[in-house]
Scaffold this motif. Structure first.
Motif, PDB file in Angstrom:
ATOM      1  N   PHE A 183       0.832  -1.204   0.000  1.00  0.00           N
ATOM      2  CA  PHE A 183       0.000   0.000   0.000  1.00  0.00           C
ATOM      3  C   PHE A 183       0.870   1.259   0.000  1.00  0.00           C
ATOM      4  N   ARG A 184       1.950   1.257   0.785  1.00  0.00           N
ATOM      5  CA  ARG A 184       2.824   2.419   0.873  1.00  0.00           C
ATOM      6  C   ARG A 184       3.606   2.643  -0.427  1.00  0.00           C
ATOM      7  N   ARG A 185       3.957   1.561  -1.109  1.00  0.00           N
ATOM      8  CA  ARG A 185       4.696   1.711  -2.367  1.00  0.00           C
ATOM      9  C   ARG A 185       3.867   2.420  -3.437  1.00  0.00           C
ATOM     10  N   SER A 186       2.543   2.431  -3.263  1.00  0.00           N
ATOM     11  CA  SER A 186       1.690   3.142  -4.217  1.00  0.00           C
ATOM     12  C   SER A 186       1.629   4.639  -3.919  1.00  0.00           C
ATOM     13  N   GLY A 187       2.379   5.069  -2.892  1.00  0.00           N
ATOM     14  CA  GLY A 187       2.421   6.486  -2.552  1.00  0.00           C
ATOM     15  C   GLY A 187       1.319   6.934  -1.616  1.00  0.00           C
ATOM     16  N   LYS A 188       0.582   5.983  -1.041  1.00  0.00           N
ATOM     17  CA  LYS A 188      -0.524   6.323  -0.149  1.00  0.00           C
ATOM     18  C   LYS A 188      -0.108   6.153   1.309  1.00  0.00           C
ATOM     19  N   PHE A 189      -0.900   6.754   2.217  1.00  0.00           N
ATOM     20  CA  PHE A 189      -0.638   6.684   3.646  1.00  0.00           C
ATOM     21  C   PHE A 189      -1.916   6.266   4.379  1.00  0.00           C
ATOM     22  N   VAL A 190      -1.720   5.542   5.484  1.00  0.00           N
ATOM     23  CA  VAL A 190      -2.859   5.273   6.368  1.00  0.00           C
ATOM     24  C   VAL A 190      -2.906   6.410   7.383  1.00  0.00           C
ATOM     25  N   ASN A 191      -4.091   6.954   7.610  1.00  0.00           N
ATOM     26  CA  ASN A 191      -4.221   8.132   8.466  1.00  0.00           C
ATOM     27  C   ASN A 191      -5.103   7.903   9.686  1.00  0.00           C
ATOM     28  N   SER A 192      -5.417   6.639   9.956  1.00  0.00           N
ATOM     29  CA  SER A 192      -6.189   6.307  11.151  1.00  0.00           C
ATOM     30  C   SER A 192      -6.016   4.828  11.428  1.00  0.00           C
ATOM     31  N   LYS A 193      -6.374   4.426  12.637  1.00  0.00           N
ATOM     32  CA  LYS A 193      -6.236   3.004  12.961  1.00  0.00           C
ATOM     33  C   LYS A 193      -7.226   2.165  12.155  1.00  0.00           C
ATOM     34  N   LYS A 194      -8.371   2.751  11.776  1.00  0.00           N
ATOM     35  CA  LYS A 194      -9.337   2.034  10.950  1.00  0.00           C
ATOM     36  C   LYS A 194      -8.756   1.752   9.569  1.00  0.00           C
ATOM     37  N   GLU A 195      -8.075   2.763   8.987  1.00  0.00           N
ATOM     38  CA  GLU A 195      -7.445   2.561   7.682  1.00  0.00           C
ATOM     39  C   GLU A 195      -6.317   1.543   7.785  1.00  0.00           C
ATOM     40  N   PHE A 196      -5.587   1.550   8.911  1.00  0.00           N
ATOM     41  CA  PHE A 196      -4.511   0.582   9.126  1.00  0.00           C
ATOM     42  C   PHE A 196      -5.070  -0.839   9.098  1.00  0.00           C
ATOM     43  N   GLN A 197      -6.222  -1.043   9.746  1.00  0.00           N
ATOM     44  CA  GLN A 197      -6.832  -2.370   9.764  1.00  0.00           C
ATOM     45  C   GLN A 197      -7.358  -2.756   8.384  1.00  0.00           C
ATOM     46  N   GLN A 198      -7.944  -1.800   7.664  1.00  0.00           N
ATOM     47  CA  GLN A 198      -8.461  -2.083   6.327  1.00  0.00           C
ATOM     48  C   GLN A 198      -7.353  -2.517   5.379  1.00  0.00           C
ATOM     49  N   VAL A 199      -6.170  -1.917   5.532  1.00  0.00           N
ATOM     50  CA  VAL A 199      -5.049  -2.241   4.646  1.00  0.00           C
ATOM     51  C   VAL A 199      -4.375  -3.540   5.054  1.00  0.00           C
ATOM     52  N   THR A 200      -4.079  -3.699   6.346  1.00  0.00           N
ATOM     53  CA  THR A 200      -3.304  -4.856   6.809  1.00  0.00           C
ATOM     54  C   THR A 200      -4.160  -6.083   7.114  1.00  0.00           C
ATOM     55  N   LYS A 201      -5.460  -5.875   7.389  1.00  0.00           N
ATOM     56  CA  LYS A 201      -6.386  -6.961   7.763  1.00  0.00           C
ATOM     57  C   LYS A 201      -6.052  -7.559   9.134  1.00  0.00           C
ATOM     58  N   VAL A 202      -5.452  -6.783  10.041  1.00  0.00           N
ATOM     59  CA  VAL A 202      -5.174  -7.308  11.375  1.00  0.00           C
ATOM     60  C   VAL A 202      -6.490  -7.501  12.121  1.00  0.00           C
ATOM     61  N   SER A 203      -6.475  -8.365  13.130  1.00  0.00           N
ATOM     62  CA  SER A 203      -7.690  -8.656  13.892  1.00  0.00           C
ATOM     63  C   SER A 203      -8.049  -7.480  14.793  1.00  0.00           C
ATOM     64  N   ASP A 204      -9.304  -7.454  15.235  1.00  0.00           N
ATOM     65  CA  ASP A 204      -9.766  -6.388  16.127  1.00  0.00           C
ATOM     66  C   ASP A 204      -8.983  -6.376  17.436  1.00  0.00           C
ATOM     67  N   SER A 205      -8.715  -7.572  17.986  1.00  0.00           N
ATOM     68  CA  SER A 205      -8.013  -7.655  19.267  1.00  0.00           C
ATOM     69  C   SER A 205      -6.590  -7.128  19.146  1.00  0.00           C
ATOM     70  N   LEU A 206      -5.899  -7.490  18.054  1.00  0.00           N
ATOM     71  CA  LEU A 206      -4.526  -7.008  17.863  1.00  0.00           C
ATOM     72  C   LEU A 206      -4.514  -5.501  17.620  1.00  0.00           C
ATOM     73  N   LEU A 207      -5.496  -5.003  16.874  1.00  0.00           N
ATOM     74  CA  LEU A 207      -5.560  -3.571  16.602  1.00  0.00           C
ATOM     75  C   LEU A 207      -5.723  -2.783  17.897  1.00  0.00           C
ATOM     76  N   GLU A 208      -6.586  -3.259  18.797  1.00  0.00           N
ATOM     77  CA  GLU A 208      -6.789  -2.564  20.064  1.00  0.00           C
ATOM     78  C   GLU A 208      -5.518  -2.554  20.901  1.00  0.00           C
ATOM     79  N   THR A 209      -4.698  -3.614  20.767  1.00  0.00           N
ATOM     80  CA  THR A 209      -3.468  -3.709  21.549  1.00  0.00           C
ATOM     81  C   THR A 209      -2.390  -2.764  21.033  1.00  0.00           C
ATOM     82  N   ILE A 210      -2.238  -2.689  19.706  1.00  0.00           N
ATOM     83  CA  ILE A 210      -1.111  -1.938  19.144  1.00  0.00           C
ATOM     84  C   ILE A 210      -1.467  -0.493  18.794  1.00  0.00           C
ATOM     85  N   SER A 211      -2.748  -0.199  18.616  1.00  0.00           N
ATOM     86  CA  SER A 211      -3.128   1.149  18.159  1.00  0.00           C
ATOM     87  C   SER A 211      -2.863   2.219  19.213  1.00  0.00           C
ATOM     88  N   ILE A 212      -2.698   1.807  20.472  1.00  0.00           N
ATOM     89  CA  ILE A 212      -2.401   2.794  21.517  1.00  0.00           C
ATOM     90  C   ILE A 212      -1.023   3.412  21.309  1.00  0.00           C
TER      91      ILE A 212
END
Length: 298
Positions: free
Chosen positions: A101-130
């Motif tokens: 995703f980053r090689r296309s010149g785009k950026f993730v600008n929220s934890k929701k976008e991070f999850q949409q791009v990486t497909k990480v689980s909800d539990s992992l997102l809550e742990t690392i997004s802090i």
């Protein structure tokens, strides 16, 4: 020589006294060893003293483990490294999606976008997004967007309360009519109307389930307000006179089914009855009633 001899020459009584003294010293040493070895009765493992002592040990171990654990500092997830990803528990496949995703010149600008791009689980997102830290201008923009969305939702709620039904006929309801039902957004109402136009009107209430991205529970709510009062007047076409493109435009007829129908028509010269469609190998019988709304055999 005589000098040393005088110091080691003892009488019998003296030798007995020395021997007794040696035995006494040996006895005292043995008693002292046993006392040190068995200082007293050991309390049972479930006693309050042992449990309290074990808790203190566990607490010290936990503190020591926390001190040994590498400290994670806030970071911008757009620039996360492989090592940092592994430390946070992000899989190789998930971090590769972010790199692509980053090689296309785009950026993730929220934890929701991070999850949409990486497909990480909800539990992992809550742990690392802090630990996520986005630039201030991104944070401010997200706040503004959130305020706008909240305003749109409140506007939609106010609009929905002011809606008055013009009809309860499923085939005559407008986009605004459908929004009278709680949970039906403007975009969903538009999809319902577009799909109804494609079908030339709903002939079966179950066709509402075929609308793109509609929830089954929401369909039931809609059908509590709207029913088919007037069925559509669909002009049927002769299956024996249609070419490939014309037949492909018929609802429920996809590319593969279109080929099967035309091949069967070539085999039998022409269909005598539309019911003959059921004779086609692998014909989707669950779609027959719907396809028969648009075709006839003459």
């Amino acid at each position: 020589m005589n000098l040393f001899k005088s110091h080691f020459w003892y009488e019998k009584s003296q030798r007995n006294g020395i021997l007794f003294l040696l035995l006494l010293i040996l006895f005292v040493q043995l008693v002292s060893y046993q006392i040190d070895r068995y200082p007293g009765e050991i309390p049972p493992s479930d006693s309050p003293e042992i449990i309290a002592f074990q808790k203190k040990i566990d607490s010290v171990k936990a503190m020591e483990s926390a001190l040994r654990k590498p400290k994670i500092f806030p970071f911008n997830p757009n620039y996360i490294s492989d090592a940092k990803a592994a430390q946070l528990g992000i899989s190789v496949a998930e971090i590769d999606r972010l790199f692509t995703f980053r090689r296309s010149g785009k950026f993730v600008n929220s934890k929701k976008e991070f999850q949409q791009v990486t497909k990480v689980s909800d539990s992992l997102l809550e742990t690392i997004s802090i630990y996520f830290k986005f630039p201030d201008w991104v944070v401010n923009r997200n706040r503004q967007d959130q305020k706008k969305r909240r305003g749109v939702v409140e506007h939609n709620r106010a609009t929905k309360h002011s809606i008055e039904l013009t009809t309860t006929d499923l085939n005559a309801a407008t986009v605004l009519d459908f929004q009278f039902v709680s949970g039906v957004s403007a975009s969903l109402a538009e999809r319902i109307v577009r799909y109804r136009s494609k079908l030339e009107g709903f002939s079966f209430e179950s066709q509402l389930d075929e609308v793109y991205k509609i929830d089954a529970k929401l369909t039931q709510k809609i059908l509590k307000t709207f029913q088919i009062i007037h069925k559509p007047n669909i002009q049927k076409v002769n299956v024996n006179s249609l070419n490939f493109k014309e037949l492909l435009r018929i609802p429920y007829v996809d590319y593969e089914l279109c080929k099967k129908i035309l091949n069967y028509r070539d085999e039998v010269a022409e269909l005598q009855s539309i019911v003959e469609l059921k004779n086609i190998k692998d014909f989707p019988l669950e779609k027959y009633d719907r396809i028969a709304l648009y075709l006839t055999a003459e």
